[in-house]
Structures are given as C-alpha cells and as structure tokens.
Design a protein around this motif. Structure first.
Motif, PDB file in Angstrom:
ATOM      1  N   LEU A 243      32.017  50.180  21.393  1.00 44.16           N
ATOM      2  CA  LEU A 243      30.741  51.198  22.247  1.00 44.16           C
ATOM      3  C   LEU A 243      29.965  51.843  21.276  1.00 44.16           C
ATOM      4  O   LEU A 243      29.128  52.795  21.983  1.00 44.16           O
ATOM      5  N   LYS A 244      29.240  51.553  20.074  1.00 39.61           N
ATOM      6  CA  LYS A 244      28.650  51.856  19.560  1.00 39.61           C
ATOM      7  C   LYS A 244      27.330  51.436  19.702  1.00 39.61           C
ATOM      8  O   LYS A 244      26.895  49.840  19.900  1.00 39.61           O
ATOM      9  N   ASN A 245      26.265  52.165  20.285  1.00 41.04           N
ATOM     10  CA  ASN A 245      25.287  51.418  20.798  1.00 41.04           C
ATOM     11  C   ASN A 245      24.990  50.722  21.965  1.00 41.04           C
ATOM     12  O   ASN A 245      24.509  50.027  21.700  1.00 41.04           O
ATOM     13  N   VAL A 246      25.826  50.970  22.987  1.00 41.66           N
ATOM     14  CA  VAL A 246      26.146  50.511  23.915  1.00 41.66           C
ATOM     15  C   VAL A 246      24.670  50.149  24.945  1.00 41.66           C
ATOM     16  O   VAL A 246      24.123  51.127  25.089  1.00 41.66           O
TER      17      VAL A 246
ATOM     18  N   ALA B 236      37.201  37.710  21.911  1.00 41.80           N
ATOM     19  CA  ALA B 236      38.156  38.709  23.588  1.00 41.80           C
ATOM     20  C   ALA B 236      39.598  38.694  22.716  1.00 41.80           C
ATOM     21  O   ALA B 236      40.624  38.279  22.440  1.00 41.80           O
ATOM     22  N   GLY B 237      39.372  39.642  21.680  1.00 41.40           N
ATOM     23  CA  GLY B 237      40.780  40.253  21.004  1.00 41.40           C
ATOM     24  C   GLY B 237      40.185  41.214  20.246  1.00 41.40           C
ATOM     25  O   GLY B 237      39.679  41.647  19.904  1.00 41.40           O
ATOM     26  N   ALA B 238      41.265  42.348  18.896  1.00 42.93           N
ATOM     27  CA  ALA B 238      41.085  42.984  18.303  1.00 42.93           C
ATOM     28  C   ALA B 238      41.724  42.976  17.130  1.00 42.93           C
ATOM     29  O   ALA B 238      42.439  44.372  16.242  1.00 42.93           O
ATOM     30  N   ARG B 239      41.795  41.573  16.536  1.00 44.13           N
ATOM     31  CA  ARG B 239      42.360  41.713  14.820  1.00 44.13           C
ATOM     32  C   ARG B 239      40.944  41.927  13.875  1.00 44.13           C
ATOM     33  O   ARG B 239      39.255  41.532  14.540  1.00 44.13           O
ATOM     34  N   PRO B 240      41.676  43.239  13.321  1.00 38.97           N
ATOM     35  CA  PRO B 240      40.276  44.196  12.397  1.00 38.97           C
ATOM     36  C   PRO B 240      39.598  42.598  11.210  1.00 38.97           C
ATOM     37  O   PRO B 240      41.231  42.211  10.500  1.00 38.97           O
ATOM     38  N   ARG B 241      38.897  42.914  10.568  1.00 38.69           N
ATOM     39  CA  ARG B 241      38.131  41.665   9.866  1.00 38.69           C
ATOM     40  C   ARG B 241      38.033  43.246   9.077  1.00 38.69           C
ATOM     41  O   ARG B 241      37.200  44.466   9.009  1.00 38.69           O
ATOM     42  N   GLN B 242      38.253  43.456   7.418  1.00 41.71           N
ATOM     43  CA  GLN B 242      37.864  43.768   6.733  1.00 41.71           C
ATOM     44  C   GLN B 242      38.170  45.134   6.540  1.00 41.71           C
ATOM     45  O   GLN B 242      37.761  46.528   6.649  1.00 41.71           O
ATOM     46  N   GLY B 243      39.187  45.981   7.559  1.00 44.33           N
ATOM     47  CA  GLY B 243      39.510  47.042   7.850  1.00 44.33           C
ATOM     48  C   GLY B 243      38.725  47.538   9.204  1.00 44.33           C
ATOM     49  O   GLY B 243      39.062  49.308   9.265  1.00 44.33           O
ATOM     50  N   VAL B 244      38.271  47.161   9.805  1.00 41.89           N
ATOM     51  CA  VAL B 244      36.790  47.729  10.570  1.00 41.89           C
ATOM     52  C   VAL B 244      37.565  47.283  12.229  1.00 41.89           C
ATOM     53  O   VAL B 244      37.804  45.294  12.206  1.00 41.89           O
ATOM     54  N   SER B 245      38.276  47.615  12.771  1.00 41.93           N
ATOM     55  CA  SER B 245      38.236  47.270  14.578  1.00 41.93           C
ATOM     56  C   SER B 245      37.051  46.834  15.878  1.00 41.93           C
ATOM     57  O   SER B 245      36.982  48.015  15.598  1.00 41.93           O
ATOM     58  N   PRO B 246      37.338  46.118  16.335  1.00 35.84           N
ATOM     59  CA  PRO B 246      36.158  45.806  16.553  1.00 35.84           C
ATOM     60  C   PRO B 246      36.565  46.819  17.628  1.00 35.84           C
ATOM     61  O   PRO B 246      35.352  46.387  18.998  1.00 35.84           O
ATOM     62  N   VAL B 247      37.217  47.292  18.956  1.00 40.22           N
ATOM     63  CA  VAL B 247      37.387  48.331  19.473  1.00 40.22           C
ATOM     64  C   VAL B 247      36.697  49.095  19.576  1.00 40.22           C
ATOM     65  O   VAL B 247      36.646  49.239  20.206  1.00 40.22           O
ATOM     66  N   GLU B 248      37.226  49.804  17.879  1.00 35.98           N
ATOM     67  CA  GLU B 248      35.710  50.954  17.930  1.00 35.98           C
ATOM     68  C   GLU B 248      34.478  50.803  17.607  1.00 35.98           C
ATOM     69  O   GLU B 248      33.850  51.800  17.890  1.00 35.98           O
ATOM     70  N   GLN B 249      34.113  49.585  17.124  1.00 30.07           N
ATOM     71  CA  GLN B 249      33.272  49.306  16.968  1.00 30.07           C
ATOM     72  C   GLN B 249      31.672  49.216  18.325  1.00 30.07           C
ATOM     73  O   GLN B 249      30.940  48.835  18.593  1.00 30.07           O
TER      74      GLN B 249
END
Length: 308
Positions: free
Chosen positions: A89-92, A74-87
């Motif tokens: 909503l993919k394939n919800v 429950a945070g948005a600190r990106p891993r390796q430049g990928v933001s969890p916020v952007e991920q």
C-alpha cells in the motif's frame, strides 16, 4: 482517539493446544481441490490468478493500458524481514474507477447467510498464536479501557472479539449474524443482529463511533463499498476502522475475488474498499503474523475517517 502506527511483526513462541476450527485456508497453498458444483443461482466467477500474476498486477496493467511497473507474488512470505503485505500500500496508483465487477462478489454458496449462520459456532476461527497477536495489537491501538465518551463497533462480531482481557468502554456494540453468539460476548454492552449482505445500512447515527473493528470477516461482504460508506458515515471525524484478516475462511461463503487471490492481494482489496468508498485517509497495512509460515498469518488494514 485511537492511535495507530505500524510496528515490528511479533515473533511469538507460544505453544498452546490448537482449538477446533471450522475454517479452511483461502488461496493459501497450490494444492488442488475439487470445488463443489455452484448453485444455479450463483453468478459467473472471474479467476484472477493466472500464470503467476496477482490481481494487483493485472489491475495495474488495466489502469496503465497494458503495462505494469510492479509485480507481486500472491503470498506474504517476507523477504529479509520485510513483509510484502506492509509494502503493497505504499505509493499506490489507484485506477480511476472501482476495478471489480459484480461477479467478483459472487460465492460458491449463494444460499441464505441467515440460514448458514443460524447455528451458533462457539469456536475460534484462527489459531491461538494469531489470536494472541491480534489481542496484543488491539492493546496498543485501542483507546485505553474506560475512556470517557468512547464508543466502539465490533462489526461481524460473535461470541468473542479478541479485545484485551478486561477491556471495557461505556459503549461497545457487537453486530453479527447469530444472537446466541453475541449474547455470550462479555465485552459487548449491546448488540445488533443484521445480515450486511442483505441490508448494508448500519442502524446508527452519524458520527457515533471512535473505532470500528472487523475480524476475519471482510472477505464475506458482497456489498463492500456500501458497507464501507456506512462505516465512514458512523465514524467520528478521525475515527479509525481496523480490518483484520488471515488466510482462513468459510471458503464457500467468501467472495470470488477473495478465494481467487492471495494474502498480498487481500490487503490491496481491503484498501480498495476504503479508497473507493471515499472520505478515508490512505489506508495502511500491518503484518502482525506471529510465526510466518508456521502458524496462521494475521494482517491488518486500517484507515481513518478524514476530518472535514
């Protein structure tokens, strides 16, 4: 028609004095804080964050009969430049029914919003870096200035809309809670004072607006599905609604489901409003945070009205 596409996160190195802000972070850090005693009129509140699980994971478990294939922090600190916020909503896989209950839209302070916002606040609610990032994003996705026939609604507006400097359209309507703030907003061509938590019916004809914007205010809506259905009604076909938010809010006025969750959850929640309102294309999320972990984060969830 506005064109929106995800873009790389801006890495800005602005060093500007911080304006005075009235907002506190919402569910952004694990620090304990003493909550005020809720008013007697307040409804019971559900707390979703338990044992490290996010609301998304818990909803997924409910929808799948108790199992979940995904777990998110429950945070948005990106891993390796990928933001969890952007991920997120993919394939919800959306539950069949709206997953939230009325008590999820209760607030610590259930007093009149009209009274709460009666005194104008000529301050900014996010820091300069986040404002710059949002303005730059708008410069990329809003219709060019002075485009014939374009109409924009800035919902939950105030004395500034964060549009690009000098931005103009024939019709830019601001809807907000404080008339003094709206009068000072130079980008607006007209304004409406209305409390959406009392009356979510928008006073506009069908198919009026090309774009609807909402900055750091979606977390205060107690009737979000009603409001989003109205947004769909007044948008032109293929019109776009852009909901931007940070982790700052008047936390006593933000709804329970928001203050109980984190940034990734917030993107999913806003997307759920679009989905369950119906008539929108699958929503998408963009992380436009300028300096993750160092300055205010900034996120966008947007969707277009489906063309019949």
């Amino acid at each position: 028609m506005a064109t929106i596409a995800p873009r790389p996160r801006l890495l800005l190195a602005l060093r500007r004095p911080q304006p005075r802000r009235l907002l506190r972070a919402c569910a952004a850090t694990p620090r304990a804080r003493r909550a005020p005693v809720p008013p007697q009129a307040a409804r019971p509140r559900r707390v979703f964050l338990g044992l490290g699980a996010t609301v998304i994971d818990q909803v997924a478990r409910m929808a799948s009969g108790g199992t979940s294939s995904r777990s998110f922090v429950a945070g948005a600190r990106p891993r390796q430049g990928v933001s969890p916020v952007e991920q997120i909503l993919k394939n919800v896989e959306w539950p069949d029914e709206f997953p939230f209950k009325p008590e999820d839209f209760s607030r610590f302070d259930e007093s009149s919003d009209t009274m709460f916002y009666s005194v104008p606040r000529f301050v900014t609610h996010i820091d300069d870096q986040a404002i710059h990032s949002l303005t730059e994003y708008y410069s990329e996705v809003l219709p060019p200035s002075n485009t014939p026939g374009v109409a924009i609604l800035d919902m939950c507006s105030s004395w500034v809309s964060h549009y690009p400097p000098g931005y103009k359209q024939e019709k830019i309507v601001g809807m907000g809670m404080n008339e003094d703030e709206l009068k000072r907003n130079s980008v607006l061509t007209e304004y409406v004072v209305q409390d959406l938590n009392v009356n979510p019916k928008l006073p506009f004809e069908d198919n009026t607006f090309d774009v609807i914007t909402n900055v750091v205010s979606v977390d205060y809506l107690t009737k979000p599905i009603d409001v989003f259905k109205e947004m769909r009604r007044i948008l032109k076909p293929a019109g776009v609604a852009i909901m931007s938010f940070s982790n700052r809010c008047f936390w006593t006025k933000a709804v329970s489901i928001w203050t109980s969750t984190g940034d990734v959850d917030h993107a999913w929640i806003v997307a759920a409003y679009f989905h369950y309102a119906g008539g929108f294309e699958p929503p998408q999320a963009v992380d436009i945070s300028p300096n993750p972990g160092r300055t205010d984060p900034m996120y966008v969830v947007y969707s277009r009205k489906k063309v019949a």
